[in-house]
Every structure is written in C-alpha cells, then in structure tokens.
Design an enzyme around this catalytic site. Structure first.
Site, PDB file in Angstrom:
ATOM      1  N   HIS A   1      -1.149 -48.592  11.509  1.00 14.19           N
ATOM      2  CA  HIS A   1      -1.496 -49.924  11.014  1.00 14.19           C
ATOM      3  C   HIS A   1      -1.725 -49.857   9.507  1.00 14.19           C
ATOM      4  O   HIS A   1      -1.764 -48.776   8.933  1.00 14.19           O
ATOM      5  CB  HIS A   1      -2.751 -50.441  11.717  1.00 14.19           C
TER       6      HIS A   1
ATOM      7  N   HIS B   1      -0.629 -48.741   2.900  1.00 15.47           N
ATOM      8  CA  HIS B   1       0.307 -47.836   3.545  1.00 15.47           C
ATOM      9  C   HIS B   1       0.027 -47.737   5.039  1.00 15.47           C
ATOM     10  O   HIS B   1      -0.995 -48.214   5.532  1.00 15.47           O
ATOM     11  CB  HIS B   1       0.211 -46.439   2.926  1.00 15.47           C
TER      12      HIS B   1
END
Length: 258
Positions: free
Chosen positions: A110, A198
């Site tokens: 995630h 990221h």
C-alpha cells in the site's frame, strides 16, 4: 540509484513503517520518505513481544490494552499482478544477496499516508467521522508507480525494496496535509515534511544497504520496467478512497468521484 533511506520499524505481523535520512552508497543525501507501516497484532493483550512470532521484527511501541496500532493508506489494486512483480524482484534479490538473510514478500502492499499511530479505542468513532468528512473534499485521481527505491529502518535491522509514485504525488501530499490537521486534534504525529510516496514490496531482516550497488539497482529497475510493459493497468490506477487500519479493523473513506 535513487538512494537508501532510513525510517522507523514498526515490526509486526504485516510488512508495512524516520526521523533521520541516510546516505546512498555514493554519499548523496536523500529525503525522508514515507514508510511502509506495520501494525500490531491486536488479538494479543500482553505488553511483551515474542520476536520469534514476528520473524525477528520489533514493535515501534509496546502493545497496551485499549491502544490500537494504526495507519492510514491508499490501497494498491491488482494484488495478483503486483504479486508477480514481487516474485520477480525476490528472485533477483535473493540471487544477489551476500548477507545470508533472505528477502520476503510484503503481504499487503500500500501507499502510506501516515506514520504508525497509537490510537485509543474510544477515539475511533470521532476520528472516523473526521476522516469521512475530510476524504469527501478530495476528488479521485490516478497514481502511477515506476522507480525502484531501497529503504532501511532507523534501527538498521531491516531493509525494504519498493517502487515509487511518479504521478499523483501532488494529490497525495494534499491529502497528507489535511490528514496532519486531523491527527493534530488527537496529539498524533504528522507525516513527514517532504514525503516520497512509495509501495514497499520486499523486505529482509538485515541492513543490506551494502548490497545495493548502482548495477544492482539497475537490474531491479529492468524487472520493474518489464512488469510495467506487461501490466500497465497495474502501475497506473485510480485512487478513489483511503483506508484506516486500526488493529484488525478496516474502514474505507470515499473520495469524491462525481
């Protein structure tokens, strides 16, 4: 190579996580990054940790009854396709590793929007209402993933490999700024001043920064580039909600899709 970055290790049952940034092997400074965040196993009520149950990982704070380790994130869709990328990266990582500590896949990739948060159970209803109201103020948008990056936790006990957001980061930052205001109402820590969003995909229980030469990073980037060509829909996806994970409780908050 984009650089190696340090961040706190929340070490728990899921692979998700800074105060000080580290330097890359070429000694160029890098920014503080938003981390993959871990959550505690809330089914356990004790205040001690069995490290063996967490593959050597250590909690960022002790579990206490009534406190839930939590984080807010963007869900990454197409888990099956992302799993294929993780497998390909793992093959390269473990083939090139020289430190004897295998890399593992992260189960729930995630994009983190907060640090790991220590929430009181009785805050959850009010906090959820605040998050629902806040999320509705933002239009849905697209995110693109592309560049490989490597991260090391503050304790230098774990290394993570992931792919960075290269499109949609401005919208993510606006959401983070609003989230910080909500968190301040509960005296919870804000996110990082200059986040680089990221998705972490692999980790190992070791400070493996010495393994990541420019050549090594370039090889990993080729793996990602091939994946992007074959799975373009996976690297470019719609963000239409944010997710609060508090203990084992998951709550989604929809963005405006009109």
């Amino acid at each position: 190579m984009n650089g190696l970055v340090s961040y706190p290790d929340s070490g728990s049952d899921e692979e998700e996580a800074t105060s000080e940034c580290m330097k890359s092997p070429d000694s160029s400074a890098v920014r503080n990054l938003p981390p993959p965040v871990s959550v505690s196993n809330q089914s356990k009520c004790g205040t001690t940790d069995d490290i063996e149950q967490h593959e050597g990982r250590i909690r960022s704070f002790e579990h206490e009854r009534g406190n839930w380790a939590s984080y807010i994130s963007v869900t990454v869709p197409y888990a099956e396709d992302l799993n294929e990328l993780s497998d390909s990266l793992l093959e390269q990582l473990n083939a090139r590793s020289t430190h004897g500590h295998p890399f593992h896949k992260i189960d729930n990739p995630h994009i983190s929007l907060t640090r790991t948060l220590k929430l009181r159970h009785h805050w959850l209803n009010d906090l959820s209402q605040s998050l629902e109201n806040m999320a509705a103020l933002f239009r849905s948008f697209y995110v693109s993933l592309r560049d490989v990056d490597v991260y090391v936790n503050d304790e230098r006990t774990r290394t993570f490999v992931g792919i960075k957001v290269v499109c949609g980061d401005e919208q993510l930052l606006k959401i983070v700024n609003s989230l910080n205001k909500v968190l301040a109402m509960y005296n919870l820590p804000p996110f990082y001043d200059e986040p680089s969003f990221h998705v972490s995909l692999c980790w190992c229980l070791y400070d493996a920064k010495g393994d990541f030469t420019d050549e090594f990073i370039d090889g990993l980037q080729e793996v990602v580039d091939d994946w992007v060509k074959d799975s373009e829909r996976c690297s470019f996806f719609l963000v239409d909600h944010i997710l609060l994970k508090a203990g084992h409780k998951l709550t989604t908050f929809s963005l405006d899709t009109t």
